[in-house]
Structures are given as C-alpha cells and as structure tokens.
Design a protein around this motif. Structure first.
Motif, mmCIF file in Angstrom:
data_model
loop_
_atom_site.group_PDB
_atom_site.id
_atom_site.type_symbol
_atom_site.label_atom_id
_atom_site.label_comp_id
_atom_site.label_asym_id
_atom_site.label_seq_id
_atom_site.Cartn_x
_atom_site.Cartn_y
_atom_site.Cartn_z
ATOM 1 N N PRO A 64 30.547 28.215 79.175
ATOM 2 C CA PRO A 64 30.389 27.808 80.585
ATOM 3 C C PRO A 64 29.962 28.938 81.514
ATOM 4 O O PRO A 64 29.112 28.751 82.384
ATOM 5 C CB PRO A 64 31.778 27.268 80.943
ATOM 6 N N ASP A 65 30.526 30.154 81.369
ATOM 7 C CA ASP A 65 30.090 31.234 82.263
ATOM 8 C C ASP A 65 29.256 32.300 81.548
ATOM 9 O O ASP A 65 28.966 33.354 82.117
ATOM 10 C CB ASP A 65 31.291 31.864 83.008
ATOM 11 N N ARG A 116 37.837 33.029 74.049
ATOM 12 C CA ARG A 116 38.871 33.207 73.034
ATOM 13 C C ARG A 116 40.140 32.486 73.484
ATOM 14 O O ARG A 116 40.289 32.131 74.656
ATOM 15 C CB ARG A 116 39.195 34.707 72.836
ATOM 16 N N ASP A 117 41.070 32.378 72.534
ATOM 17 C CA ASP A 117 42.340 31.702 72.799
ATOM 18 C C ASP A 117 43.429 32.771 72.877
ATOM 19 O O ASP A 117 43.779 33.377 71.863
ATOM 20 C CB ASP A 117 42.613 30.712 71.655
ATOM 21 N N TYR A 118 43.949 33.001 74.065
ATOM 22 C CA TYR A 118 44.969 34.049 74.271
ATOM 23 C C TYR A 118 46.349 33.417 74.269
ATOM 24 O O TYR A 118 46.593 32.435 74.976
ATOM 25 C CB TYR A 118 44.723 34.778 75.600
ATOM 26 N N VAL A 119 47.247 34.015 73.475
ATOM 27 C CA VAL A 119 48.605 33.481 73.375
ATOM 28 C C VAL A 119 49.592 34.592 73.731
ATOM 29 O O VAL A 119 49.438 35.749 73.310
ATOM 30 C CB VAL A 119 48.869 32.890 71.967
ATOM 31 N N GLY A 130 40.715 27.753 75.742
ATOM 32 C CA GLY A 130 39.925 28.985 75.734
ATOM 33 C C GLY A 130 39.883 29.639 77.095
ATOM 34 O O GLY A 130 39.925 28.952 78.127
ATOM 35 N N SER A 131 39.823 30.962 77.094
ATOM 36 C CA SER A 131 39.570 31.716 78.335
ATOM 37 C C SER A 131 38.378 32.629 78.063
ATOM 38 O O SER A 131 38.321 33.271 77.008
ATOM 39 C CB SER A 131 40.768 32.584 78.725
ATOM 40 N N ALA A 167 30.684 33.098 69.691
ATOM 41 C CA ALA A 167 30.635 32.742 71.110
ATOM 42 C C ALA A 167 31.996 32.247 71.585
ATOM 43 O O ALA A 167 32.468 32.616 72.655
ATOM 44 C CB ALA A 167 29.584 31.663 71.337
ATOM 45 N N ALA A 168 32.614 31.409 70.764
ATOM 46 C CA ALA A 168 33.907 30.827 71.163
ATOM 47 C C ALA A 168 34.775 30.632 69.931
ATOM 48 O O ALA A 168 34.276 30.250 68.873
ATOM 49 C CB ALA A 168 33.691 29.495 71.873
ATOM 50 N N LEU A 169 36.051 30.927 70.072
ATOM 51 C CA LEU A 169 37.010 30.722 68.987
ATOM 52 C C LEU A 169 38.322 30.281 69.634
ATOM 53 O O LEU A 169 39.014 31.070 70.280
ATOM 54 C CB LEU A 169 37.197 32.037 68.223
#
Ligand SMILES: NC(=O)c1ccc[n+]([C@@H]2O[C@H](COP(=O)([O-])OP(=O)(O)OC[C@H]3O[C@@H](n4cnc5c(N)ncnc54)[C@H](O)[C@@H]3O)[C@@H](O)[C@H]2O)c1
Length: 352
Positions: free
Chosen positions: A223-224, A229-232, A277-278, A308-310
């Motif tokens: 999107p940007d 990524r997925d932050y936990v 995702g962030s 690109a994304a995970l």
C-alpha cells in the motif's frame, strides 16, 4: 541475578530453557517463573547476559552442543520439558559461515534432542522462524504453505523442525515448533533487545548515530511502497510459549489440529504473529510518535532476498492455543525505546 549449581530437590515439573539469557529467552524465562514453574536456564552467554536471568532461576553456563552439559542439566534438575530457544540468528553471518551455523543450530539441537530422549523428557518447544518460508507468497502465510528458506539461517530452522518431527515419530516426544515472525518490544527496559538486527533497534541505532534510517525500496507492491512484516510483542510471544507448553501437557498425545497436516503428525507447527502487517514506513511513523516528532528517512535500493510482504496467518494458533496478541505496534516501539535508552542513555535527547 541467577543462582548456579545443581538443585538438590527438583520439583516434579521443571522446564529447561536454552538461550534463557538472551532477548526472547529471558522474557520466556521470566513469564514461566512468574507463573510459578520451576525453571533452569542453559546458556553459553555468547550473546546473552547472566543479569537477564531472574532471581531464583538456576543458570547453567554451557553449550547446548555439549552432550555432557546437556545430560547433566536434564538429569540433575529432573527436567520434564525443554524450550529450545538458543541459536545463532544473523542471516548475513549464516551466509558467510554456513557450516558454523549448521553446527550451532542443527548439530547442537540434535545433541539436545539425544539428551532429551535419554532423560525421558516428554515435551519440547522449539524457536523456529518465519525465515523457514523464505520469500513467501507475497502476503499472508499459512503453516502448510511450502517452506522455502533462502539462507542457511532459515534452512537451519527448517532442519530443526524436521529433527523434531522425526524424533517425535520414533519416541513419542510431543512438540511444538513456533515460527516467530518479527519480534519487538520488552516487558521492562532491562530486558530490551540489545542486538541491532531487527527494524526497530536499527531505526534507533541510526538516529542515535545522527543518521537518517534507511528504507530499502519504496516501490514494492504494497500500500505505501515499503515492505510489510508482521511484528509481535515479545510479551505476547512469551505467553504463546506457556500456552503451547500447557497444550502439550493437556493432550498427552497428538496435538495435530488437522489430520491431513502431514508435517505435524506428531507435533504442532504454529505461526506466532499478529496476522496484521505493518509497513516499514508505519514502523518509522510509530517511532516518530514515541519520539514526539516525525523521523526523516533515506530511501535506498531494494536489498536482494527481501520479500515484499510476510504476514502470519494466525488461524491455527488461535484455534489450537486460544492465543491472540494484546499489544500493538505502539506498545512494541515505546517499550523498545525504553530498552534502547537503558543501553544508550545518550539517545535521550532524540525525544522531545
Ligand atoms: N528476534 C527475532 O525477531 C526472532 C525471530 C524469529 C526467530 N527467532 C529465534 O528466537 C531465538 C532467540 O532469539 P533472540 O532474538 O532472543 O536472540 P539472542 O541472541 O538474544 O538469544 C540467543 C541466546 O542463546 C544463547 N546461545 C546461543 N548459542 C548457544 C549455544 N550453542 N549454547 C547455549 N546457549 C547459546 C545466547 O547466549 C543467547 O542468550 C533464536 O532461536 C532465533 O533464531 C528470533
């Protein structure tokens, strides 16, 4: 500060945490100890520090790859469950020193598992990683998606899962492999991540050195335009360990969520993320909120090997453990900042 030496009267339920003096291991150890469990830490202090191990928890300073050390730790303390967190985790280093990574992360784990079988340990949790997925499919990843690691670090984690599955089939060991996504934050400043290998500390590090944080590509199909990524939060992650341990105990047998999940026949493979995702830019915006002013960045070329994304699918961990996260990105960044300040007080002037 931890005590050392053998306990003469081990409790019926004693958990050995390898790597318990490290960033994640110290959080897991603290959560276990706070829940009233008897905990022993085995750590060679190669990247961890003894002062992270809580009072009342025995620290054995030694190498997971040393069969004598492992055997003594398991037998002397009457260990009933192992949480194997110790590992080397730097992707670039694993590319430069693959054989050393295999020895540290794979051979050492085989030694630990041999000791567990010998000592009759019934349950085993393993710190796996989203790195087992490699480039992923460009979005949300499920546990049954094909693992395709792209570096020796990710390969060593996948082999660790295979070791566990094979030992479980042969011996009945019950296990969960937890595939952590991007771990951030701290429960207290002294337990902050001392390494500069993940995005949040990397941003703090650049700012502390008077540099603009770098963004590797702003033209990704997201999107940007920056990688997602997925932050936990590490406290949510620690809670997942306790739930997984309890789930393995409660079942007393297979904990397979679906009969057709071939790779989880004797155990459980679980993503640990938020399912949200962030983007890199969103993380940097969160840093700006914590510091009280926008953060100026430098956009540079993409890095090879960056998906690109995970983002984790969290359906399975929600179903099987009833686990979900309760802390958001701002919680992670603000607690990570407190941890960073504890180690780098000179950075205090960065915040307004
Ligand atoms: N930090 C993340 O975002 C992340 C993401 C996915 C998976 N993981 C996995 O989580 C685990 C912990 O990561 P961390 O960020 O806390 O790293 P860390 O370096 O802070 O902790 C690792 C701990 O293990 C110890 N250790 C290493 N090799 C050892 C050996 N041979 N014998 C005994 N002790 C040994 C170190 O001294 C340290 O205390 C690792 O297995 C890593 O691969 C981390």
């Amino acid at each position: 500060m931890a005590s050392s030496g053998a306990q003469s009267d081990p409790s019926p339920e004693t958990i050995l945490v390898t790597g318990g003096a490290g960033y994640i291991g110290a959080h897991v150890t603290a959560a276990l100890a706070a829940s009233g469990r008897s905990v022993v830490v085995l750590d060679d202090l190669s990247t961890g520090t003894a002062d992270r191990v809580p009072d009342g928890v025995t620290l054995i300073e030694g190498d997971v790859g040393d069969a004598a050390v492992v055997g003594a730790a398991l037998h002397d303390h009457g260990v009933t469950a192992v949480i194997h967190i110790a590992a080397k985790k730097q992707v670039g280093e694993s590319v430069a020193r693959p054989l050393w990574y295999y020895r540290q992360n794979v051979t050492a784990m085989a030694t630990l598992l041999e000791g567990c079988v010998d000592a009759g340990v019934g349950r085993f949790l393993f710190s796996s990683s989203a790195a087992t997925y490699g480039m992923g499919s460009g979005g949300v990843i499920e546990e049954d998606d094909p693992p395709r690691p792209i570096n020796p670090y990710g390969e060593s984690k996948l082999i660790g899962e295979w070791l566990l599955a094979d030992v479980a089939r042969a011996t009945g060991l019950r296990y969960a492999a937890l595939r952590y996504f991007n771990v951030a934050g701290a429960v207290s400043p002294e337990l902050g991540d001392p390494g500069v290998f993940n995005l949040v500390p990397m941003v703090f590090d650049a700012l502390t050195r008077g540099e603009r944080p770098r963004i590797f590509g702003a033209d990704w199909p997201t999107p940007d335009g920056t990688c997602v990524r997925d932050y936990v939060h590490v406290a949510d992650l620690a809670d997942a360990h306790i739930r997984a341990l309890d789930a393995l105990q409660a079942t007393g047998g297979e904990v397979t969520p679906e009969a057709d999940a071939a790779e989880t026949v004797d155990g459980l493979v679980l993503n640990v993320g938020t399912g949200q995702g962030s983007s890199v830019q969103e993380v940097i915006d969160a840093v700006g909120r914590v510091l009280g002013h926008p953060v100026d960045v430098e956009v540079v070329e993409r890095r090879p090997g960056d998906p690109a994304a995970l983002v984790a699918s969290v359906d399975r961990i929600t179903d099987v453990l009833g686990w979900s996260t309760s802390r958001n990105l701002d919680d992670m960044v603000s607690s990570a900042w407190e941890g960073w300040l504890a180690l780098h007080p000179e950075a205090a002037s960065l915040a307004e």
